[in-house]
Write a protein that holds these residues in place. Sequence first.
Motif, mmCIF file in Angstrom:
data_model
loop_
_atom_site.group_PDB
_atom_site.id
_atom_site.type_symbol
_atom_site.label_atom_id
_atom_site.label_comp_id
_atom_site.label_asym_id
_atom_site.label_seq_id
_atom_site.Cartn_x
_atom_site.Cartn_y
_atom_site.Cartn_z
ATOM 1 N N THR A 222 0.842 -1.195 0.000
ATOM 2 C CA THR A 222 0.000 0.000 0.000
ATOM 3 C C THR A 222 0.881 1.250 0.000
ATOM 4 O O THR A 222 2.064 1.201 0.355
ATOM 5 C CB THR A 222 -0.900 0.032 1.235
ATOM 6 O OG1 THR A 222 -0.061 0.088 2.409
ATOM 7 C CG2 THR A 222 -1.793 -1.202 1.292
ATOM 8 N N LYS A 223 0.296 2.372 -0.393
ATOM 9 C CA LYS A 223 1.041 3.636 -0.370
ATOM 10 C C LYS A 223 1.483 3.950 1.054
ATOM 11 O O LYS A 223 2.583 4.462 1.274
ATOM 12 C CB LYS A 223 0.169 4.772 -0.918
ATOM 13 C CG LYS A 223 0.009 4.754 -2.427
ATOM 14 C CD LYS A 223 -0.633 6.030 -2.935
ATOM 15 C CE LYS A 223 0.344 7.194 -2.827
ATOM 16 N NZ LYS A 223 -0.224 8.445 -3.405
ATOM 17 N N GLN A 257 0.249 -0.314 -4.863
ATOM 18 C CA GLN A 257 -0.627 0.843 -5.046
ATOM 19 C C GLN A 257 0.150 2.027 -5.614
ATOM 20 O O GLN A 257 1.150 2.458 -5.070
ATOM 21 C CB GLN A 257 -1.253 1.237 -3.706
ATOM 22 C CG GLN A 257 -2.300 2.325 -3.811
ATOM 23 C CD GLN A 257 -2.963 2.598 -2.472
ATOM 24 O OE1 GLN A 257 -2.409 2.319 -1.416
ATOM 25 N NE2 GLN A 257 -4.162 3.160 -2.514
ATOM 26 N N GLU A 260 -4.729 6.326 -5.408
ATOM 27 C CA GLU A 260 -5.816 5.867 -4.537
ATOM 28 C C GLU A 260 -6.530 4.633 -5.080
ATOM 29 O O GLU A 260 -6.779 3.682 -4.357
ATOM 30 C CB GLU A 260 -6.838 6.993 -4.321
ATOM 31 C CG GLU A 260 -7.931 6.600 -3.333
ATOM 32 C CD GLU A 260 -8.908 7.740 -3.072
ATOM 33 O OE1 GLU A 260 -9.908 7.508 -2.371
ATOM 34 O OE2 GLU A 260 -8.661 8.858 -3.568
ATOM 35 N N ASN A 261 -6.866 4.634 -6.367
ATOM 36 C CA ASN A 261 -7.563 3.497 -6.955
ATOM 37 C C ASN A 261 -6.851 2.967 -8.194
ATOM 38 O O ASN A 261 -7.494 2.488 -9.137
ATOM 39 C CB ASN A 261 -9.006 3.883 -7.310
ATOM 40 C CG ASN A 261 -9.883 4.002 -6.072
ATOM 41 O OD1 ASN A 261 -9.979 3.063 -5.290
ATOM 42 N ND2 ASN A 261 -10.478 5.164 -5.877
ATOM 43 N N PHE A 263 -3.561 0.417 -9.229
ATOM 44 C CA PHE A 263 -2.600 -0.556 -8.708
ATOM 45 C C PHE A 263 -1.750 -1.150 -9.831
ATOM 46 O O PHE A 263 -2.275 -1.535 -10.877
ATOM 47 C CB PHE A 263 -3.330 -1.682 -7.969
ATOM 48 C CG PHE A 263 -4.039 -1.216 -6.735
ATOM 49 C CD1 PHE A 263 -3.432 -1.286 -5.491
ATOM 50 C CD2 PHE A 263 -5.326 -0.684 -6.818
ATOM 51 C CE1 PHE A 263 -4.089 -0.846 -4.348
ATOM 52 C CE2 PHE A 263 -5.994 -0.234 -5.679
ATOM 53 C CZ PHE A 263 -5.362 -0.315 -4.444
ATOM 54 N N LEU A 299 -8.847 -1.779 -3.591
ATOM 55 C CA LEU A 299 -7.936 -2.905 -3.392
ATOM 56 C C LEU A 299 -8.687 -4.227 -3.436
ATOM 57 O O LEU A 299 -8.232 -5.193 -4.069
ATOM 58 C CB LEU A 299 -7.205 -2.763 -2.053
ATOM 59 C CG LEU A 299 -6.275 -3.919 -1.668
ATOM 60 C CD1 LEU A 299 -5.210 -4.129 -2.736
ATOM 61 C CD2 LEU A 299 -5.632 -3.652 -0.308
#
Length: 315
Positions: A222-223, A257, A260-261, A263, A299
């Motif tokens: 994740t970020k 990531q 935000e959306n 990947f 995710l």
Amino acid sequence: MTFQDILKIFEENDNFLILTHKSPDGDTLGSGFALCAFLRDMGKKANVVNSDSFPERYDLIYESYYPQEFDVKYVIAVDIADTNLLGSNLSKYAEEGAIDLCIDHHISNKYFAKQSYVEADASAAALIMYKIFKASGRKISRQIARCLYTGIATDTGCFKYENTTPQAHIACAELMSYGIDFAYINRKMFDVKSKGRLMVEQSVTANMEYYCGGKCSMIVLTKELMEKSGVDAAEFEGLASIPLSVEGVKIGITVKQRHENVFKISVRSDDEIDASAFCREFGGGGHIRAAGCEITGSLEEVKAKLLKQAEKVLG
């Protein structure tokens, strides 16, 4: 298209702009900077550009590089299979006809350039560059040899991956004869890790997920995790090999990531699964045992899509 055709292009043109792919790795940078140095040794003007910055991890490749001023007349893409890999800052070159030549080794190459030389069974784009330079009969400088060795070594996982060929070994043996610091290159590329990188490795390994009766494994970056580590994005290279290192796993998936959306997906597979075909289902591609793509969504939505495809290919 032959090596002599490519060398004729180098001879007849000038003011070259060399494009490398976003989230740059050792092969795209090694190929790009080796080509830049080769062209400059010919008396040509050439620059290398990337949508992202050049990672500090690869400073041994570009430490002697400096940008030149000129009006671009010829554009070459190296180690780029599709224009969507150019990144936002180089997206203008995605326009039809903007790229004059592409030199690549991905089976998924989209042949977007006016002319393309694609050798899908080459271990690395840097290996193709090596063969082009050898065909010219021109002297290869120590710095060019260093760039090429780095490109081949990193794209073969220090000669461990299935894409390693006898040609790759032979080429690197000759490049070593130029007096390059190959032991330092391999240590920096494969052995030395920051504390932040090790922290991320520990986290993703501890939280690795298994599916399809243990035949599929997945790690998620994740970020938040990456930002917490405080390390350069280039340091996350190599993490994609972790899921496949587990006994019994046939397909390893790394979900990283980007926004935000959005990947970035990296897929590694054993000798029974085509990773490139897997990623092609999501608009990506790459090599048979190592490929990638980008998927948008939350995710959980992204993981669900990947697992549905994994179940399909694993039967």
